[in-house]
Design a protein around this motif. Structure first.
Motif, mmCIF file in Angstrom:
data_model
loop_
_atom_site.group_PDB
_atom_site.id
_atom_site.type_symbol
_atom_site.label_atom_id
_atom_site.label_comp_id
_atom_site.label_asym_id
_atom_site.label_seq_id
_atom_site.Cartn_x
_atom_site.Cartn_y
_atom_site.Cartn_z
ATOM 1 N N UNK A 13 -48.715 53.099 -25.389
ATOM 2 C CA UNK A 13 -47.340 52.972 -25.872
ATOM 3 C C UNK A 13 -46.429 52.625 -24.695
ATOM 4 N N UNK A 14 -45.643 51.584 -24.865
ATOM 5 C CA UNK A 14 -44.731 51.126 -23.817
ATOM 6 C C UNK A 14 -43.307 51.165 -24.363
ATOM 7 N N UNK A 15 -42.434 51.882 -23.671
ATOM 8 C CA UNK A 15 -41.021 51.933 -24.055
ATOM 9 C C UNK A 15 -40.306 50.768 -23.391
ATOM 10 N N UNK A 16 -39.665 49.949 -24.198
ATOM 11 C CA UNK A 16 -38.998 48.748 -23.706
ATOM 12 C C UNK A 16 -37.504 49.008 -23.564
ATOM 13 N N UNK A 17 -36.984 48.751 -22.370
ATOM 14 C CA UNK A 17 -35.561 48.968 -22.106
ATOM 15 C C UNK A 17 -34.939 47.687 -21.561
ATOM 16 N N UNK A 18 -33.785 47.321 -22.110
ATOM 17 C CA UNK A 18 -33.047 46.164 -21.607
ATOM 18 C C UNK A 18 -31.977 46.627 -20.635
ATOM 19 N N UNK A 19 -31.817 45.887 -19.553
ATOM 20 C CA UNK A 19 -30.829 46.244 -18.546
ATOM 21 C C UNK A 19 -30.070 45.001 -18.100
ATOM 22 N N UNK A 20 -28.739 45.110 -18.090
ATOM 23 C CA UNK A 20 -27.914 43.990 -17.646
ATOM 24 C C UNK A 20 -28.072 43.761 -16.139
ATOM 25 N N UNK A 21 -28.520 44.796 -15.414
ATOM 26 C CA UNK A 21 -28.680 44.667 -13.965
ATOM 27 C C UNK A 21 -30.066 44.196 -13.555
ATOM 28 N N UNK A 22 -31.026 44.253 -14.473
ATOM 29 C CA UNK A 22 -32.397 43.855 -14.141
ATOM 30 C C UNK A 22 -32.496 42.348 -13.934
ATOM 31 N N UNK A 23 -33.201 41.950 -12.903
ATOM 32 C CA UNK A 23 -33.418 40.517 -12.620
ATOM 33 C C UNK A 23 -34.858 40.109 -12.905
ATOM 34 N N UNK A 24 -35.721 41.090 -13.136
ATOM 35 C CA UNK A 24 -37.130 40.795 -13.412
ATOM 36 C C UNK A 24 -37.713 41.940 -14.227
ATOM 37 N N UNK A 25 -38.915 41.757 -14.727
ATOM 38 C CA UNK A 25 -39.610 42.815 -15.458
ATOM 39 C C UNK A 25 -40.126 43.857 -14.458
ATOM 40 N N UNK A 26 -40.046 45.117 -14.831
ATOM 41 C CA UNK A 26 -40.589 46.164 -13.967
ATOM 42 C C UNK A 26 -41.169 47.290 -14.815
ATOM 43 N N UNK A 27 -42.335 47.779 -14.409
ATOM 44 C CA UNK A 27 -43.036 48.854 -15.113
ATOM 45 C C UNK A 27 -42.913 50.150 -14.321
ATOM 46 N N UNK A 28 -42.805 51.261 -15.052
ATOM 47 C CA UNK A 28 -42.752 52.574 -14.426
ATOM 48 C C UNK A 28 -43.528 53.558 -15.285
#
Length: 228
Positions: A13-28
């Motif tokens: 299960x992957x929780x997907x979050x959108x961010x106005x500050x994100x410039x690329x995809x990142x996993x945590x």
């Protein structure tokens, strides 16, 4: 607002979050509960996020395999209270009973987690409220309100108007740790920071605070492993 999707078999299960500050995809991957989060730029397409996560499936499984097992309370098992394991017994009647034999919780195995959580929250409120009032009296301040939450990133917090928040899971830690966290938050009523002056105040009301901080560093994650 976040959403989730699954990849692979067995599914992750992957929780997907959108961010106005994100410039690329990142996993945590959370070290607390193993939650996998994928942050994506606000204007990116979901199909691209899915493709990115799929490409990283091997990395995710490698790190998830290293995560400690989660603890599901069961009758006959134990639960930590005040830092010590307490036997979970199937009780009678309607009330939870805590005595030398263990913690007797009425109801079915399916009801155990909910009733156990409610009991521990009540116990935590009593313990942390008493400790907060005690330390507030020592520093000459008043506590406005105390709330309990199931927080993951902090054990407590304090607002400038005297509202304190604690994780109810602290009741599973030793009493000394509970007292330290209460002292820590109450001292923020004097200093809303972590300056040298702030830590001097903590040391004045709780001289042994370093040992309790270390306990949380060493064992705090174990409290979050319990599924409640």
């Amino acid at each position: 607002m976040s959403e989730s999707f699954e990849i692979g078999a067995p599914p992750i299960a992957v929780v997907l979050k959108k961010s106005a500050r994100a410039r690329r995809f990142s996993l945590r991957i959370s070290n607390v509960d193993g939650t996998v989060s994928l942050t994506m730029p606000k204007r990116a397409a979901k199909r691209d996020a899915l493709a990115f996560a799929t490409a990283q499936e091997g990395w995710m499984r490698k790190h998830l395999d290293k995560q400690p097992d989660r603890i599901v309370p069961v009758f006959g098992g134990t639960i930590l209270i005040d830092g010590a394991p307490v036997l979970l017994l199937q009780g009678q009647g309607r009330r939870v009973v805590f005595n030398a034999e263990g913690l007797a919780v009425p109801g079915t195995p399916e009801q155990l987690a909910g009733k156990l959580r409610a009991y521990l929250k009540t116990m935590a409120r009593d313990r942390l409220s008493d400790a907060s009032e005690r330390y507030a009296a020592q520093v000459g301040r008043k506590v406005s309100r105390i709330t309990l939450r199931d927080t993951r990133s902090r054990w407590g917090s304090c607002t400038s108007d005297g509202n304190l928040m604690y994780s109810w899971r602290l009741v599973m830690a030793p009493r000394a740790v509970q007292d330290y966290v209460a002292a820590h938050e109450v001292c923020h009523l004097l200093e809303m920071n972590h300056s040298a002056a702030y830590w001097a105040n903590v040391a004045a009301v709780y001289p042994d605070y370093q040992a309790q901080r270390q306990w949380l560093r060493d064992h705090g994650a174990q409290l979050h492993r319990v599924v409640l």
